[in-house]
Design an enzyme around this catalytic site. Structure first.
Site, PDB file in Angstrom:
ATOM      1  N   LYS A  90       0.853  -1.189   0.000  1.00  0.00           N
ATOM      2  CA  LYS A  90       0.000   0.000   0.000  1.00  0.00           C
ATOM      3  C   LYS A  90       0.883   1.231   0.000  1.00  0.00           C
ATOM      4  O   LYS A  90       1.794   1.356   0.821  1.00  0.00           O
ATOM      5  CB  LYS A  90      -0.877  -0.001   1.276  1.00  0.00           C
ATOM      6  CG  LYS A  90      -1.772   1.219   1.392  1.00  0.00           C
ATOM      7  CD  LYS A  90      -3.051   1.035   0.615  1.00  0.00           C
ATOM      8  CE  LYS A  90      -3.795   2.322   0.347  1.00  0.00           C
ATOM      9  NZ  LYS A  90      -3.323   3.056  -0.867  1.00  0.00           N
ATOM     10  N   GLN A 111       7.143   3.965   4.013  1.00  0.00           N
ATOM     11  CA  GLN A 111       5.725   3.588   3.983  1.00  0.00           C
ATOM     12  C   GLN A 111       5.481   2.299   4.771  1.00  0.00           C
ATOM     13  O   GLN A 111       4.455   2.156   5.445  1.00  0.00           O
ATOM     14  CB  GLN A 111       5.289   3.409   2.525  1.00  0.00           C
ATOM     15  CG  GLN A 111       3.781   3.439   2.319  1.00  0.00           C
ATOM     16  CD  GLN A 111       3.207   4.843   2.300  1.00  0.00           C
ATOM     17  OE1 GLN A 111       3.735   5.712   1.638  1.00  0.00           O
ATOM     18  NE2 GLN A 111       2.136   5.061   3.030  1.00  0.00           N
ATOM     19  N   LYS A 114       5.399   3.274   8.426  1.00  0.00           N
ATOM     20  CA  LYS A 114       4.268   4.185   8.631  1.00  0.00           C
ATOM     21  C   LYS A 114       2.948   3.406   8.639  1.00  0.00           C
ATOM     22  O   LYS A 114       2.113   3.577   9.526  1.00  0.00           O
ATOM     23  CB  LYS A 114       4.262   5.213   7.496  1.00  0.00           C
ATOM     24  CG  LYS A 114       3.163   6.244   7.593  1.00  0.00           C
ATOM     25  CD  LYS A 114       2.865   6.922   6.254  1.00  0.00           C
ATOM     26  CE  LYS A 114       4.113   7.525   5.625  1.00  0.00           C
ATOM     27  NZ  LYS A 114       3.783   8.443   4.509  1.00  0.00           N
ATOM     28  N   LYS A 126       5.319   1.751  -3.001  1.00  0.00           N
ATOM     29  CA  LYS A 126       5.344   3.110  -3.558  1.00  0.00           C
ATOM     30  C   LYS A 126       5.594   3.000  -5.055  1.00  0.00           C
ATOM     31  O   LYS A 126       6.181   2.028  -5.511  1.00  0.00           O
ATOM     32  CB  LYS A 126       6.480   3.940  -2.930  1.00  0.00           C
ATOM     33  CG  LYS A 126       6.233   5.423  -2.993  1.00  0.00           C
ATOM     34  CD  LYS A 126       5.340   5.878  -1.850  1.00  0.00           C
ATOM     35  CE  LYS A 126       4.833   7.282  -2.039  1.00  0.00           C
ATOM     36  NZ  LYS A 126       4.173   7.758  -0.812  1.00  0.00           N
ATOM     37  N   GLY A 165      -2.517   8.315  -4.251  1.00  0.00           N
ATOM     38  CA  GLY A 165      -1.839   9.510  -4.729  1.00  0.00           C
ATOM     39  C   GLY A 165      -0.619   9.853  -3.895  1.00  0.00           C
ATOM     40  O   GLY A 165      -0.418   9.339  -2.791  1.00  0.00           O
ATOM     41  N   ASP A 166       0.221  10.682  -4.442  1.00  0.00           N
ATOM     42  CA  ASP A 166       1.321  11.333  -3.737  1.00  0.00           C
ATOM     43  C   ASP A 166       1.528  12.629  -4.527  1.00  0.00           C
ATOM     44  O   ASP A 166       0.592  13.094  -5.205  1.00  0.00           O
ATOM     45  CB  ASP A 166       2.571  10.438  -3.720  1.00  0.00           C
ATOM     46  CG  ASP A 166       3.648  10.920  -2.732  1.00  0.00           C
ATOM     47  OD1 ASP A 166       3.574  10.565  -1.553  1.00  0.00           O
ATOM     48  OD2 ASP A 166       4.562  11.667  -3.148  1.00  0.00           O
ATOM     49  N   THR A 210      -4.394  13.814   5.514  1.00  0.00           N
ATOM     50  CA  THR A 210      -2.990  13.931   5.926  1.00  0.00           C
ATOM     51  C   THR A 210      -2.794  15.203   6.754  1.00  0.00           C
ATOM     52  O   THR A 210      -2.186  15.173   7.829  1.00  0.00           O
ATOM     53  CB  THR A 210      -2.056  13.920   4.702  1.00  0.00           C
ATOM     54  OG1 THR A 210      -2.411  12.820   3.873  1.00  0.00           O
ATOM     55  CG2 THR A 210      -0.608  13.787   5.115  1.00  0.00           C
ATOM     56  N   ASN A 241      -1.933  19.818  -1.069  1.00  0.00           N
ATOM     57  CA  ASN A 241      -3.026  19.171  -0.368  1.00  0.00           C
ATOM     58  C   ASN A 241      -2.797  19.114   1.140  1.00  0.00           C
ATOM     59  O   ASN A 241      -3.686  19.411   1.937  1.00  0.00           O
ATOM     60  CB  ASN A 241      -3.099  17.738  -0.908  1.00  0.00           C
ATOM     61  CG  ASN A 241      -4.505  17.257  -1.008  1.00  0.00           C
ATOM     62  OD1 ASN A 241      -5.438  18.055  -0.901  1.00  0.00           O
ATOM     63  ND2 ASN A 241      -4.677  15.972  -1.183  1.00  0.00           N
ATOM     64  N   SER A 381      -6.810   6.000   3.858  1.00  0.00           N
ATOM     65  CA  SER A 381      -6.804   5.088   2.712  1.00  0.00           C
ATOM     66  C   SER A 381      -7.200   3.681   3.168  1.00  0.00           C
ATOM     67  O   SER A 381      -7.965   2.984   2.494  1.00  0.00           O
ATOM     68  CB  SER A 381      -5.414   5.017   2.073  1.00  0.00           C
ATOM     69  OG  SER A 381      -5.194   6.084   1.189  1.00  0.00           O
TER      70      SER A 381
END
Ligand code: 2IT
Length: 449
Positions: A90, A111, A114, A126, A165-166, A210, A241, A381
């Site tokens: 993810k 990630q 996290k 990623k 998204g990123d 976020t 964002n 997410s």
């Protein structure tokens, strides 16, 4: 330091010497977890740490698309399926011209820990591309996304790998990516991507999650210090964002963002970014993402060209929310000298390792790490995945309550993990240890591979 940890850090420095960001994050995380490895000699026998720094799989692919003038372009696509021990891979996709294998790997490694911290069953991944979305038409973005998904769709799925998204990938891009996935597979599997539009299975609050999560985490830190968010002045970098979510939530809770920095310089608005100014930021960004000066022109506030706001004294909190390695030693020295107490990382790895060590060594400061502070994004997410698999929709209030609860638990787990190893209120080490623990346990229990 633990000898096995030292050896693996050396291994990464040698083997991956051409991947500086990846080496940087491994060194940061593994230095933190060394005291835990001291207590677990079985990790070395299982060669757990080397296994953790090599992605389970990482691939590149060609993404060919045609611009509005009929010219064909070729970009590189990436997906790194870093660690699937605790759940399907993810993590987001980043579309930016400076994307390299090193950047994708550092983000995938971060990630993994996290996602573990969120307490939800998600592995680490990623991806992205060196495609630069700036200045592209909507039709060009659509064709690029369709081509990207055509190359990727065989290798992802709701139980396999779930991109999101990123930087450079927002709701519009996710829409085109999802449309192409559905077209190619001929099934309704909307759990394959998160950050979707609400009309086809997106979660309420995901776009803001976020930034909101970062402010909820900040509230936990303030509570720990017998302090409160009321009246606090915040300096941030970035007004994408995430930065925008911070501005909005801070204003809602009686604090204000009084400084924000963009690529062209920084803004100082002593009244704070509140009310209609929040809408103006969205407009300004949509028109031209590279300049924040129009904000100063519109509201008659100070704009300092070509500079960052690190070191300003008339704030209470710093929150770097732009990109990696935004705060280097020179900025860190200014931040420490400003006397400001709270340094709350938000962007992934916004601080170089030497600058981070320096800030953590300041007796008057509290430093919080991005992998905990920004985890609210991927946490929501995870909540989107739950809603998709159960075919139901939660209200904004329900999602927001869950997000708040998750941020609280992440802070509490970090505190507890640091205390367990006699480190005091060390949020950086605590987050690394707490995130690492679950992944390590899952890998040990699943055998060597
Ligand atoms: O860095 C991140 O955590 C993200 N870009 C969000 C990843 C996700 O899967 O929501």
């Amino acid at each position: 330091m633990n000898a096995y940890v030292e050896r693996v850090i050396e291994y990464v420095k040698n083997k991956h010497c051409h991947e500086p960001e990846f080496v940087q994050t491994v060194e940061e995380v593994f230095t933190s977890i060394a005291p835990m490895v001291d207590k677990h000699p079985e990790y070395e026998k299982a060669d757990l740490l080397t296994r953790m720094v090599e992605p389970e799989r990482m691939f590149t692919f060609r993404v060919v698309w045609t611009d509005d003038n009929g010219q064909t372009h070729t970009n590189i696509g990436y997906r790194c399926q870093f660690n699937g021990a605790i759940g399907p891979y993810k993590g987001g996709l980043r579309f930016q011209s400076n994307v390299t294998p090193s950047i994708i790997k550092f983000l995938g490694f971060e990630q993994t820990f996290k996602n573990s911290l969120t307490g939800l069953p998600m592995g680490g991944g990623k991806g992205g591309s060196d495609f630069d979305p700036a200045g592209k038409s909507d039709a060009e973005i659509m064709r690029f996304c369709q081509s990207y998904m055509t190359a990727l769709y065989r290798y992802i799925g709701p139980d396999v790998d779930v991109p999101a998204g990123d930087m450079g990938v927002g709701g519009r891009e996710i829409g085109y990516l999802y449309g192409q996935y559905r077209r190619l597979k001929g099934v309704w599997e909307n759990g394959v991507l998160t950050g979707k539009g609400f009309s086809y299975g997106g979660s309420l609050i995901r776009p803001e999650a976020t930034g909101y999560g970062a402010v909820y985490y900040l509230q936990e830190v303030l509570k720990h210090e017998n302090d409160s968010i009321e009246g606090k002045r915040i300096a941030i970098s970035g007004y994408g964002n995430v930065g925008w979510g911070i501005m909005k939530k801070a204003a809602e809770l009686g604090a204000k963002v009084t400084y924000f920095a963009g690529p062209d310089g920084y803004i100082h608005d002593p009244d704070g970014v509140t009310g209609e100014k929040l809408d103006f930021i969205l407009e300004m960004r949509a028109k031209d993402p590279m300049h924040c000066k129009p904000y100063a022109d519109k509201y008659g506030v100070e704009f300092v060209p070509g500079a960052k706001c690190w070191g300003v004294k008339d704030v209470d909190i710093y929150m770097p929310a732009a990109t990696q390695n935004d705060v280097r030693m020179e900025s860190a020295e200014k931040i420490a000298a400003s006397g400001v107490k709270y340094y709350i990382e938000v962007a992934n790895m916004p601080t170089t390792n030497d600058a981070l060590d320096f800030l953590r060594s300041q007796k008057h400061m509290i430093v919080a790490p991005s992998k905990a502070v920004n985890a609210g994004g991927v946490a929501v997410s995870g909540l989107e995945m739950s809603q998709n698999s159960e075919r139901l929709v939660w209200t904004a209030e329900e999602v927001d309550e869950k997000l708040k609860g998750i941020m609280k638990v992440i802070h509490a787990m970090s505190v507890e993990a640091a205390e367990e190893y006699g480190l005091g209120y060390d949020l950086v080490a605590g987050a690394n240890i707490a995130g690492f623990k679950k992944v390590a346990t899952a890998m040990m229990e699943q055998g060597a591979f």
